[in-house]
Motif scaffolding. Structure first.
Motif, mmCIF file in Angstrom:
data_model
loop_
_atom_site.group_PDB
_atom_site.id
_atom_site.type_symbol
_atom_site.label_atom_id
_atom_site.label_comp_id
_atom_site.label_asym_id
_atom_site.label_seq_id
_atom_site.Cartn_x
_atom_site.Cartn_y
_atom_site.Cartn_z
ATOM 1 N N GLY A 21 0.816 -1.213 0.000
ATOM 2 C CA GLY A 21 0.000 0.000 0.000
ATOM 3 C C GLY A 21 0.847 1.260 0.000
ATOM 4 N N ILE A 22 1.931 1.246 0.782
ATOM 5 C CA ILE A 22 2.863 2.383 0.813
ATOM 6 C C ILE A 22 3.476 2.573 -0.579
ATOM 7 N N LEU A 23 3.906 1.499 -1.201
ATOM 8 C CA LEU A 23 4.518 1.579 -2.528
ATOM 9 C C LEU A 23 3.515 2.062 -3.577
ATOM 10 N N THR A 24 2.293 1.582 -3.506
ATOM 11 C CA THR A 24 1.259 2.020 -4.444
ATOM 12 C C THR A 24 0.978 3.515 -4.277
ATOM 13 N N THR A 25 0.936 3.968 -3.037
ATOM 14 C CA THR A 25 0.716 5.391 -2.766
ATOM 15 C C THR A 25 1.865 6.224 -3.309
ATOM 16 N N ALA A 26 3.097 5.797 -3.067
ATOM 17 C CA ALA A 26 4.261 6.538 -3.579
ATOM 18 C C ALA A 26 4.240 6.576 -5.104
ATOM 19 N N LYS A 27 3.885 5.463 -5.718
ATOM 20 C CA LYS A 27 3.840 5.406 -7.186
ATOM 21 C C LYS A 27 2.800 6.381 -7.745
ATOM 22 N N SER A 28 1.729 6.608 -6.998
ATOM 23 C CA SER A 28 0.644 7.466 -7.485
ATOM 24 C C SER A 28 1.090 8.916 -7.723
ATOM 25 N N LEU A 29 2.233 9.300 -7.159
ATOM 26 C CA LEU A 29 2.746 10.658 -7.379
ATOM 27 C C LEU A 29 3.378 10.822 -8.762
ATOM 28 N N ASP A 134 3.496 -2.681 -12.257
ATOM 29 C CA ASP A 134 3.273 -2.899 -10.820
ATOM 30 C C ASP A 134 4.036 -4.088 -10.255
ATOM 31 N N ALA A 135 5.105 -4.485 -10.936
ATOM 32 C CA ALA A 135 5.977 -5.533 -10.392
ATOM 33 C C ALA A 135 6.948 -4.882 -9.404
ATOM 34 N N LEU A 136 7.156 -5.551 -8.301
ATOM 35 C CA LEU A 136 8.052 -5.059 -7.263
ATOM 36 C C LEU A 136 9.497 -5.146 -7.728
ATOM 37 N N THR A 137 10.236 -4.046 -7.557
ATOM 38 C CA THR A 137 11.639 -3.974 -7.967
ATOM 39 C C THR A 137 12.483 -3.568 -6.768
ATOM 40 N N LEU A 138 13.601 -4.237 -6.582
ATOM 41 C CA LEU A 138 14.517 -3.926 -5.485
ATOM 42 C C LEU A 138 15.816 -3.370 -6.043
ATOM 43 N N ALA A 139 16.242 -2.227 -5.518
ATOM 44 C CA ALA A 139 17.568 -1.688 -5.820
ATOM 45 C C ALA A 139 18.453 -2.000 -4.622
ATOM 46 N N ALA A 140 19.548 -2.671 -4.876
ATOM 47 C CA ALA A 140 20.484 -3.042 -3.811
ATOM 48 C C ALA A 140 21.898 -2.894 -4.366
ATOM 49 N N PRO A 141 22.384 -1.644 -4.478
ATOM 50 C CA PRO A 141 23.690 -1.427 -5.114
ATOM 51 C C PRO A 141 24.856 -2.154 -4.442
ATOM 52 N N HIS A 142 24.693 -2.517 -3.175
ATOM 53 C CA HIS A 142 25.743 -3.256 -2.470
ATOM 54 C C HIS A 142 25.330 -4.701 -2.202
ATOM 55 N N GLY A 143 24.261 -5.116 -2.875
ATOM 56 C CA GLY A 143 23.761 -6.465 -2.678
ATOM 57 C C GLY A 143 22.929 -6.580 -1.410
ATOM 58 N N VAL A 144 22.484 -7.796 -1.117
ATOM 59 C CA VAL A 144 21.636 -8.026 0.055
ATOM 60 C C VAL A 144 22.317 -8.897 1.113
ATOM 61 N N LYS A 145 23.536 -9.289 0.865
ATOM 62 C CA LYS A 145 24.242 -10.184 1.785
ATOM 63 C C LYS A 145 24.343 -9.603 3.198
ATOM 64 N N ASP A 146 24.765 -8.343 3.313
ATOM 65 C CA ASP A 146 24.953 -7.766 4.647
ATOM 66 C C ASP A 146 23.638 -7.659 5.414
ATOM 67 N N VAL A 147 22.583 -7.163 4.764
ATOM 68 C CA VAL A 147 21.300 -7.027 5.470
ATOM 69 C C VAL A 147 20.777 -8.405 5.879
ATOM 70 N N LEU A 148 20.944 -9.417 5.025
ATOM 71 C CA LEU A 148 20.483 -10.768 5.357
ATOM 72 C C LEU A 148 21.337 -11.412 6.451
ATOM 73 N N ASN A 149 22.606 -11.027 6.529
ATOM 74 C CA ASN A 149 23.500 -11.557 7.570
ATOM 75 C C ASN A 149 23.469 -10.715 8.835
ATOM 76 N N LEU A 150 22.541 -9.725 8.869
ATOM 77 C CA LEU A 150 22.388 -8.842 10.034
ATOM 78 C C LEU A 150 23.680 -8.085 10.341
ATOM 79 N N GLU A 151 24.384 -7.687 9.287
ATOM 80 C CA GLU A 151 25.651 -6.968 9.440
ATOM 81 C C GLU A 151 25.496 -5.514 9.017
#
Length: 192
Positions: A21-29, A134-151
């Motif tokens: 819902g937050i993403l849909t609202t942001a997209k509406s702008l 309306d497909a969800l897209t993730l930008a992760a310029p440094h990848g997702v390894k650190d966030v997934l490893n709680l680092e």
């Protein structure tokens, strides 16, 4: 639930009605090069990895965009008011990354993803948006390894000079993430 990949992250966010819902609202702008970023994405991942059934409260929902044609901060405030009219109980924060380099006293960004790549922590350098279908897209310029490893680690940009090292360390102290997510591991930077 166990998260191991970008695909897993996209799946749990697609299943989160509030986030969608937050993403849909942001997209509406209809903003150019827009993303909802930082804690909006990171907190969801860390909440899941900590086994929380309730969402950790967020101080703000960061909506960024890139518009070289209107760098006036008053435009950002107008956009925040529009979002507040749609979702009044959401702490919206809207920033045009075409002007934020001035506030951050650094060279200009080339895009919103360039700005995300220069956020202080790799685990926070994340953005989400809905594409034209309306497909969800993730930008992760440094990848997702650190966030997934709680680092929590500094991005390369924040390891480059004494002032940025200080900003990174101040943010870590101020954010007090370990009080919400006790399993995270914080990497400190040795001072110059």
């Amino acid at each position: 639930m166990d998260l191991k990949s970008e695909k897993d992250i996209l799946k749990v966010i697609n299943e989160d009605d509030w986030m969608m819902g937050i993403l849909t609202t942001a997209k509406s702008l209809n903003l150019p090069d827009w993303w909802v970023c930082a804690g909006f994405v990171r907190s969801k991942i860390w909440d899941i990895l900590h086994g929380y059934s309730e969402r950790t409260p967020m101080p703000d929902i960061d909506v960024i965009y890139f518009d070289d044609t209107n760098k006036n901060e008053t435009e950002e405030k107008k956009l925040e008011r529009k979002l507040n009219n749609i979702h009044p109980n959401v702490p919206w924060s809207v920033k045009n990354e075409a002007r934020m380099h001035l506030a951050n006293k650094i060279p200009s960004y080339s895009s919103s993803v360039d700005a995300i790549s220069k956020f202080p922590e790799t685990a926070t350098s994340l953005g989400l948006k809905l594409d034209e279908r309306d497909a969800l897209t993730l930008a992760a310029p440094h990848g997702v390894k650190d966030v997934l490893n709680l680092e929590v680690k500094p991005t390369d940009y924040f390891k480059e000079d004494k002032e940025r090292v200080a900003i990174y360390e101040e943010r870590i102290a101020k954010k007090r993430w370990k009080s919400n997510w006790d399993k995270i591991k914080v990497q400190h930077i040795k001072s110059y």
